[in-house]
Design a protein around this motif. Structure first.
Motif, short mmCIF file in Angstrom:
data_model
loop_
_atom_site.label_atom_id
_atom_site.label_comp_id
_atom_site.label_asym_id
_atom_site.label_seq_id
_atom_site.Cartn_x
_atom_site.Cartn_y
_atom_site.Cartn_z
N GLY A 126 11.22 -7.88 8.32
CA GLY A 126 11.88 -7.03 9.29
C GLY A 126 12.59 -5.83 8.69
O GLY A 126 13.05 -4.96 9.42
N ALA A 127 12.66 -5.78 7.35
CA ALA A 127 13.32 -4.65 6.70
C ALA A 127 12.35 -3.49 6.52
O ALA A 127 11.13 -3.67 6.48
CB ALA A 127 13.86 -5.09 5.33
N ILE A 128 12.91 -2.29 6.44
CA ILE A 128 12.13 -1.09 6.15
C ILE A 128 12.17 -0.85 4.65
O ILE A 128 13.25 -0.73 4.05
CB ILE A 128 12.68 0.14 6.90
CG1 ILE A 128 12.63 -0.09 8.41
CG2 ILE A 128 11.89 1.38 6.52
CD1 ILE A 128 11.22 -0.29 8.95
N HIS A 129 11.00 -0.78 4.05
CA HIS A 129 10.89 -0.54 2.61
C HIS A 129 10.41 0.89 2.39
O HIS A 129 9.46 1.34 3.03
CB HIS A 129 9.91 -1.54 1.98
CG HIS A 129 10.35 -2.96 2.13
ND1 HIS A 129 11.02 -3.64 1.14
CD2 HIS A 129 10.21 -3.84 3.17
CE1 HIS A 129 11.29 -4.86 1.55
NE2 HIS A 129 10.80 -5.01 2.79
N ALA A 216 6.43 -9.12 -1.50
CA ALA A 216 5.56 -9.94 -0.66
C ALA A 216 5.80 -9.61 0.81
O ALA A 216 6.94 -9.42 1.25
CB ALA A 216 5.84 -11.42 -0.92
N GLY A 217 4.72 -9.50 1.56
CA GLY A 217 4.81 -9.23 2.98
C GLY A 217 4.89 -7.76 3.32
O GLY A 217 5.06 -7.40 4.49
N VAL A 218 4.77 -6.89 2.31
CA VAL A 218 4.82 -5.44 2.54
C VAL A 218 3.44 -4.85 2.28
O VAL A 218 2.89 -4.99 1.19
CB VAL A 218 5.87 -4.77 1.63
CG1 VAL A 218 5.81 -3.24 1.78
CG2 VAL A 218 7.26 -5.28 1.96
N THR A 219 2.87 -4.23 3.29
CA THR A 219 1.58 -3.56 3.14
C THR A 219 1.73 -2.09 3.54
O THR A 219 2.60 -1.75 4.33
CB THR A 219 0.50 -4.21 4.02
OG1 THR A 219 0.93 -4.18 5.40
CG2 THR A 219 0.26 -5.65 3.61
N GLY A 220 0.87 -1.25 2.97
CA GLY A 220 0.91 0.16 3.30
C GLY A 220 1.68 1.01 2.31
O GLY A 220 1.87 2.21 2.54
N ALA A 221 2.14 0.40 1.20
CA ALA A 221 2.85 1.18 0.18
C ALA A 221 1.86 2.07 -0.56
O ALA A 221 0.68 1.74 -0.68
CB ALA A 221 3.56 0.25 -0.80
N PRO A 222 2.30 3.21 -1.09
CA PRO A 222 1.42 4.05 -1.90
C PRO A 222 0.94 3.29 -3.14
O PRO A 222 1.58 2.32 -3.58
CB PRO A 222 2.29 5.25 -2.29
CG PRO A 222 3.46 5.21 -1.38
CD PRO A 222 3.65 3.79 -0.97
N ALA A 223 -0.16 3.73 -3.70
CA ALA A 223 -0.71 3.05 -4.88
C ALA A 223 0.18 3.26 -6.11
O ALA A 223 0.38 2.34 -6.91
CB ALA A 223 -2.12 3.55 -5.16
N ARG A 224 0.74 4.47 -6.26
CA ARG A 224 1.51 4.79 -7.46
C ARG A 224 2.79 5.53 -7.10
O ARG A 224 2.81 6.34 -6.18
CB ARG A 224 0.67 5.62 -8.44
CG ARG A 224 -0.48 4.83 -9.04
CD ARG A 224 -1.22 5.60 -10.12
NE ARG A 224 -2.21 4.77 -10.76
CZ ARG A 224 -1.99 3.95 -11.77
NH1 ARG A 224 -0.77 3.87 -12.28
NH2 ARG A 224 -2.95 3.21 -12.27
#
Length: 335
Positions: A126-129, A216-224
């Motif tokens: 539920g947190a924004i990363h 864990a549980g975070v998708t959509g982050a940039p590759a680098r």
């Protein structure tokens, strides 16, 4: 008369942030200038503070103040001092955020065409990363050297690698004993030979941008890039991370491993920014027609002229593309 007390300090380490647009002389690399006095004068007149801002992260600032140390920006970069005779924690880690003050930096610096976007994604918790892509992380645990023994020059950038299929335009790569620069996006990009890699500075390169490993549980982050937090400002361009003791190469340490005392000869760490090279296209100022084009990309420099006609000046460049792939970068010069 009131009493006044002073605390004598000694250097803990120095970081030099040296940009070759303001150091090179046309096609001649700063380090290759034949005259030592010319190099000395160039450094005496060099001041990166109007271009870049360096600041300790909040935790590092608290650690510096709590240890009685001082942080001081310099024209060449910055220095950290320590009270004479002090002993510091041997696991000390100091982090410094580099931000851009003057946007001319992006005009004249290689490897700045890729955006440093901030990406926000929601995790299953539920947190924004928050992440910022394409941010280099430079460290005295992974840096490389030039020269040997105690006279070696210490660079916070990693060793420049061989080419990879996904390397972007302006990437620096090694081939055998040579340092090359891509003049387009890989795969299949043409290259510009810079020189013998062992005799050149270890420039900041694409390999200094780390892979992002999201929670864990975070998708959509940039590759680098880096994960943003209260420690890292949104406008961060690069992160410098310095650890007190490098057990693998003690030349990079700023404390002795046995006592926690500052080293007798404080280390000087270099970060070298490669100036941009572009294909210079000359156009008739009345008609706009192309008059001539330099055969190879040439470096942009404040001093000297790498070409045979009027030199390209800092300013907008054109990235020519084939689809999404950049094939060359050009500076247009109207004569």
């Amino acid at each position: 008369m009131g009493e006044r007390s002073t605390t004598p300090y000694q250097r803990l380490f120095t970081v030099r942030l040296l940009h070759h647009y303001w150091l090179d002389d046309g096609a001649t690399l700063f380090d290759a200038m034949a005259s030592a006095s010319q190099r000395d004068v160039r450094l005496l007149n060099y001041d990166i503070r109007p271009i870049l801002k360096v600041a300790p992260t909040p935790d590092t600032e608290r650690l510096i103040v709590g240890s009685g140390c001082v942080f001081k920006p310099l024209g060449l970069g910055f220095v950290v001092g320590v009270p004479t005779g002090a002993r510091l924690p041997k696991d000390m880690m100091l982090n410094f955020a580099v931000s851009i003050i003057d946007n001319r930096f992006f005009d004249v610096t290689a490897l700045t065409l890729r955006p440093q976007r901030i990406v926000e994604v929601a995790g299953t918790d539920g947190a924004i990363h928050r992440f910022k892509e394409n941010v280099p992380v430079l460290s005295n645990l992974t840096g490389t050297t030039r020269g040997s023994g105690t006279s070696a020059k210490l660079y916070l950038s990693r060793a420049i690698p061989a080419a990879a299929a996904d390397d972007p335009v302006e990437a620096l790569v090694t081939s055998g004993s040579n340092l090359l620069q891509l003049v387009g996006d890989n795969p299949g990009a043409a290259t510009l030979q810079i020189g013998a890699s062992a005799s050149l500075p270890a420039f900041l390169s694409q390999v200094d941008v780390p892979a992002i490993v999201p929670p864990a549980g975070v998708t959509g982050a940039p590759a680098r890039g880096v994960a943003l937090s209260a420690e890292l400002p949104d406008d961060i361009y690069a992160l410098l991370s310095l650890t007190a003791v490098n057990s693998g190469d003690t030349r990079f340490s700023f404390l002795t491993a046995t006592t926690g005392a500052p080293r007798a000869t404080p280390p000087v760490y270099d970060v070298r920014f490669r100036n941009r090279s572009t294909r210079w296209v000359y156009r008739d100022q009345r008609t706009g027609n192309v008059v001539s084009t330099e055969a190879q990309p040439l470096p942009l420099t404040l001093f000297g002229n790498a070409g045979t006609k009027r030199k390209a000046m800092p300013g907008p460049i054109k990235a020519e593309k084939s689809g999404a792939k950049i094939t060359r970068i050009i500076s247009e010069i109207y004569i």
